[in-house]
Design an enzyme around this catalytic site. Structure first.
Site, PDB file in Angstrom:
ATOM      1  CE  LYS A 133       0.705   1.937   3.358  1.00  0.00           C
ATOM      2  NZ  LYS A 133       1.980   2.481   3.956  1.00  0.00           N
ATOM      3  CE1 TYR A 218      -1.821  -0.225   7.729  1.00  0.00           C
ATOM      4  CE2 TYR A 218      -0.580   1.748   7.162  1.00  0.00           C
ATOM      5  CZ  TYR A 218      -0.670   0.372   7.253  1.00  0.00           C
ATOM      6  OH  TYR A 218       0.385  -0.409   6.856  1.00  0.00           O
TER       7      TYR A 218
HETATM    8  P1  NDP Z   1      12.390   1.641   2.666  1.00  0.00           P
HETATM    9  O1  NDP Z   1      12.904   2.959   2.278  1.00  0.00           O
HETATM   10  O2  NDP Z   1      12.825   1.067   3.969  1.00  0.00           O
HETATM   11  O3  NDP Z   1      12.751   0.557   1.550  1.00  0.00           O
HETATM   12  C1  NDP Z   1      12.494   0.758   0.197  1.00  0.00           C
HETATM   13  C2  NDP Z   1      13.489  -0.073  -0.616  1.00  0.00           C
HETATM   14  O4  NDP Z   1      13.159   0.082  -1.985  1.00  0.00           O
HETATM   15  C3  NDP Z   1      14.927   0.388  -0.502  1.00  0.00           C
HETATM   16  O5  NDP Z   1      15.603  -0.149   0.614  1.00  0.00           O
HETATM   17  C4  NDP Z   1      15.511  -0.104  -1.787  1.00  0.00           C
HETATM   18  O6  NDP Z   1      15.824  -1.477  -1.661  1.00  0.00           O
HETATM   19  C5  NDP Z   1      14.338  -0.023  -2.771  1.00  0.00           C
HETATM   20  N1  NDP Z   1      14.411   1.115  -3.677  1.00  0.00           N
HETATM   21  C6  NDP Z   1      14.488   1.028  -5.033  1.00  0.00           C
HETATM   22  N2  NDP Z   1      14.536   2.223  -5.580  1.00  0.00           N
HETATM   23  C7  NDP Z   1      14.520   3.133  -4.586  1.00  0.00           C
HETATM   24  C8  NDP Z   1      14.588   4.548  -4.543  1.00  0.00           C
HETATM   25  N3  NDP Z   1      14.638   5.302  -5.659  1.00  0.00           N
HETATM   26  N4  NDP Z   1      14.559   5.153  -3.337  1.00  0.00           N
HETATM   27  C9  NDP Z   1      14.477   4.433  -2.208  1.00  0.00           C
HETATM   28  N5  NDP Z   1      14.419   3.077  -2.177  1.00  0.00           N
HETATM   29  C10 NDP Z   1      14.451   2.419  -3.365  1.00  0.00           C
HETATM   30  O7  NDP Z   1      10.806   1.724   2.589  1.00  0.00           O
HETATM   31  P2  NDP Z   1       9.726   0.818   3.335  1.00  0.00           P
HETATM   32  O8  NDP Z   1      10.193  -0.576   3.376  1.00  0.00           O
HETATM   33  O9  NDP Z   1       9.367   1.456   4.616  1.00  0.00           O
HETATM   34  O10 NDP Z   1       8.465   0.983   2.356  1.00  0.00           O
HETATM   35  C11 NDP Z   1       8.385   0.284   1.121  1.00  0.00           C
HETATM   36  C12 NDP Z   1       6.907   0.116   0.741  1.00  0.00           C
HETATM   37  O11 NDP Z   1       6.261  -0.648   1.735  1.00  0.00           O
HETATM   38  C13 NDP Z   1       6.122   1.424   0.622  1.00  0.00           C
HETATM   39  O12 NDP Z   1       5.205   1.335  -0.416  1.00  0.00           O
HETATM   40  C14 NDP Z   1       5.395   1.525   1.959  1.00  0.00           C
HETATM   41  O13 NDP Z   1       4.189   2.253   1.856  1.00  0.00           O
HETATM   42  C15 NDP Z   1       5.138   0.065   2.249  1.00  0.00           C
HETATM   43  N6  NDP Z   1       5.056  -0.198   3.697  1.00  0.00           N
HETATM   44  C16 NDP Z   1       4.007  -0.915   4.169  1.00  0.00           C
HETATM   45  C17 NDP Z   1       3.875  -1.174   5.501  1.00  0.00           C
HETATM   46  C18 NDP Z   1       2.728  -1.994   6.000  1.00  0.00           C
HETATM   47  O14 NDP Z   1       2.576  -2.101   7.218  1.00  0.00           O
HETATM   48  N7  NDP Z   1       1.935  -2.591   5.132  1.00  0.00           N
HETATM   49  C19 NDP Z   1       4.849  -0.674   6.474  1.00  0.00           C
HETATM   50  C20 NDP Z   1       5.961   0.029   5.871  1.00  0.00           C
HETATM   51  C21 NDP Z   1       6.043   0.252   4.530  1.00  0.00           C
HETATM   52  P3  NDP Z   1      17.098  -2.137  -2.369  1.00  0.00           P
HETATM   53  O15 NDP Z   1      18.297  -1.460  -1.751  1.00  0.00           O
HETATM   54  O16 NDP Z   1      16.974  -3.560  -2.023  1.00  0.00           O
HETATM   55  O17 NDP Z   1      16.984  -1.870  -3.853  1.00  0.00           O
END
Ligand code: NDP
Length: 369
Positions: A133, A218
């Protein structure tokens, strides 16, 4: 208190398998043994801390592949989860996942603006898709994603984990059974103080918006799943301190009102400045209150009917795990060819309402949906 509350509900008593099978409408639960393989795309905070550790609690899902732009993460998590080198992908070679029979489902956990591209690429590679989401940054993107999965004949589900969280499921059941009478008001507030001003959540090009898209969704979901109705109009108010370096591109606080066809009113709130995690439905005989409502854990529910107020705790068990429940739900839907309870259309509905909320703020008027 009536025995509405004390009685173990069918759903909750059934545990994770029962929850996921009942939820996806399947009477037949496939025998355990066939676990579908998931590829996780984007090894960020949510993927590595919340989702990947949960596969060991799944009965129909296993982690078989990783996709990342950071080679060191592929090494670290690949070794930790014993993912063979052939199942570790970069974003550049990700499309070759089409030739990998170890992967049935791709789970997209990237910044919001990247969801659409990776859902479409996954469907074109012949894989079923779980997408975090918000589904995308616009309703137009949602339609493209839905069409891509439909054309490929693949399932699409949105990561609305609260729909698999036992307190929320019990709250929905109580609301539908009119345990607290005819509902008149649902309130839901979600927020947290956001830190690092350089993170993608505060860059519009990657997030698509501020607190509403990230955490306020949410509140919106809760108003919709507790009401069981679709809103007919929305009005919204925003406050954002644009001199705050965090809020140069996206909004901070939004309050929004939804009017449902029955006359039920939903009040939602979203904030990047303060902690909120609450849901309350008030009917003409009492109320159901969850605080915290949608956190990763620690949910508490209180129910009042007439003068009788008590804490309601759904029994623990395998069904208590919202993350495993969510992952297994999609696997079961694939195995039994059913549609997920939170498919692409559900994500699209939220995007359309959020677009109306933004429009209401901008134009200063109520928007008919
Ligand atoms: P993070 O910033 O922690 O992680 C995102 C990951 O995406 C990065 O670590 C990286 O992984 C990859 N990535 C690829 N391109 C980019 C870019 N241009 N900028 C930043 N990151 C990039 O985010 P979250 O894990 O917190 O969130 C990711 C998704 O999950 C979002 O859509 C958020 O809304 C959702 N979410 C849902 C939750 C829930 O409870 N359902 C809780 C938290 C988040 P790599 O280094 O491996 O390429």
């Amino acid at each position: 208190m009536t025995d509405h509350i004390d009685r173990r509900t069918t759903l909750i008593g059934m545990g994770a398998v029962g929850l996921t099978a009942a939820a996806c409408g399947s009477a037949q639960v496939p025998p355990p043994g066939r676990k579908l393989g998931y590829a996780i795309v984007g090894l960020g905070s949510y993927a590595t801390r919340q989702i990947m550790p949960q596969f060991e609690n799944c009965r129909f899902s296993r982690l078989t592949a990783l996709v990342s732009g950071t080679p060191a993460k592929l090494d670290q998590y690949g070794d930790q989860y014993k993912i063979p080198a052939r199942n570790r992908y970069s974003y550049a070679n990700f499309d070759s996942v089409r030739n990998n029979p170890d992967v049935d489902i791709v789970y997209v956990i990237l910044p919001n603006a990247l969801h659409a591209e990776y859902v479409v690429r996954s469907a074109r590679a012949g894989k079923h898709v779980m997408c975090e989401k918000p589904m995308a940054v616009s309703s137009a993107e949602c339609l493209t994603m839905i069409n891509a999965c439909r054309q490929a004949g693949r399932k699409l589900m949105i990561g609305y984990r609260s729909r698999f969280q036992p307190h929320n499921m019990e709250a929905i059941r109580l609301a539908r059974s009119r345990a607290v009478g005819k509902p008149g008001l649902i309130e839901s507030e979600h927020g947290f103080p956001i830190g690092d001003p350089t993170q993608w959540r505060l860059k519009r090009a990657l997030s698509g918006g501020g607190s509403l898209m990230d955490i306020g969704i949410y509140s919106l979901q809760a108003l919709r799943y507790m009401s069981g109705e679709e809103p007919v109009s929305v009005s919204a108010t925003e406050f954002t301190d644009r001199s705050d370096i965090r809020f140069r591109e996206v909004e901070d606080r939004i309050a929004f009102n939804l009017l449902f066809p029955s006359g039920l009113i939903g009040q939602g709130f979203s904030s990047y400045n303060s902690n909120h995690n609450h849901l309350r439905l008030t009917g003409d005989k009492g109320w159901i209150d969850l605080d915290p409502a949608t956190q990763y854990g620690g949910q508490e529910m209180r129910v009042r009917i007439g003068n009788d107020e008590r804490k309601v705790t759904p029994p623990d068990g395998p069904g208590a795990n919202q993350f495993a429940g969510q992952l297994d739900h999609l696997s079961l839907c694939v195995l039994s060819n059913r549609e997920p309870i939170v498919g692409g259309e559900e994500g699209l509905r939220d995007l359309r309402i959020m677009e109306a909320i933004y429009r209401s703020m901008k134009e200063g008027r109520t928007i008919r949906l």
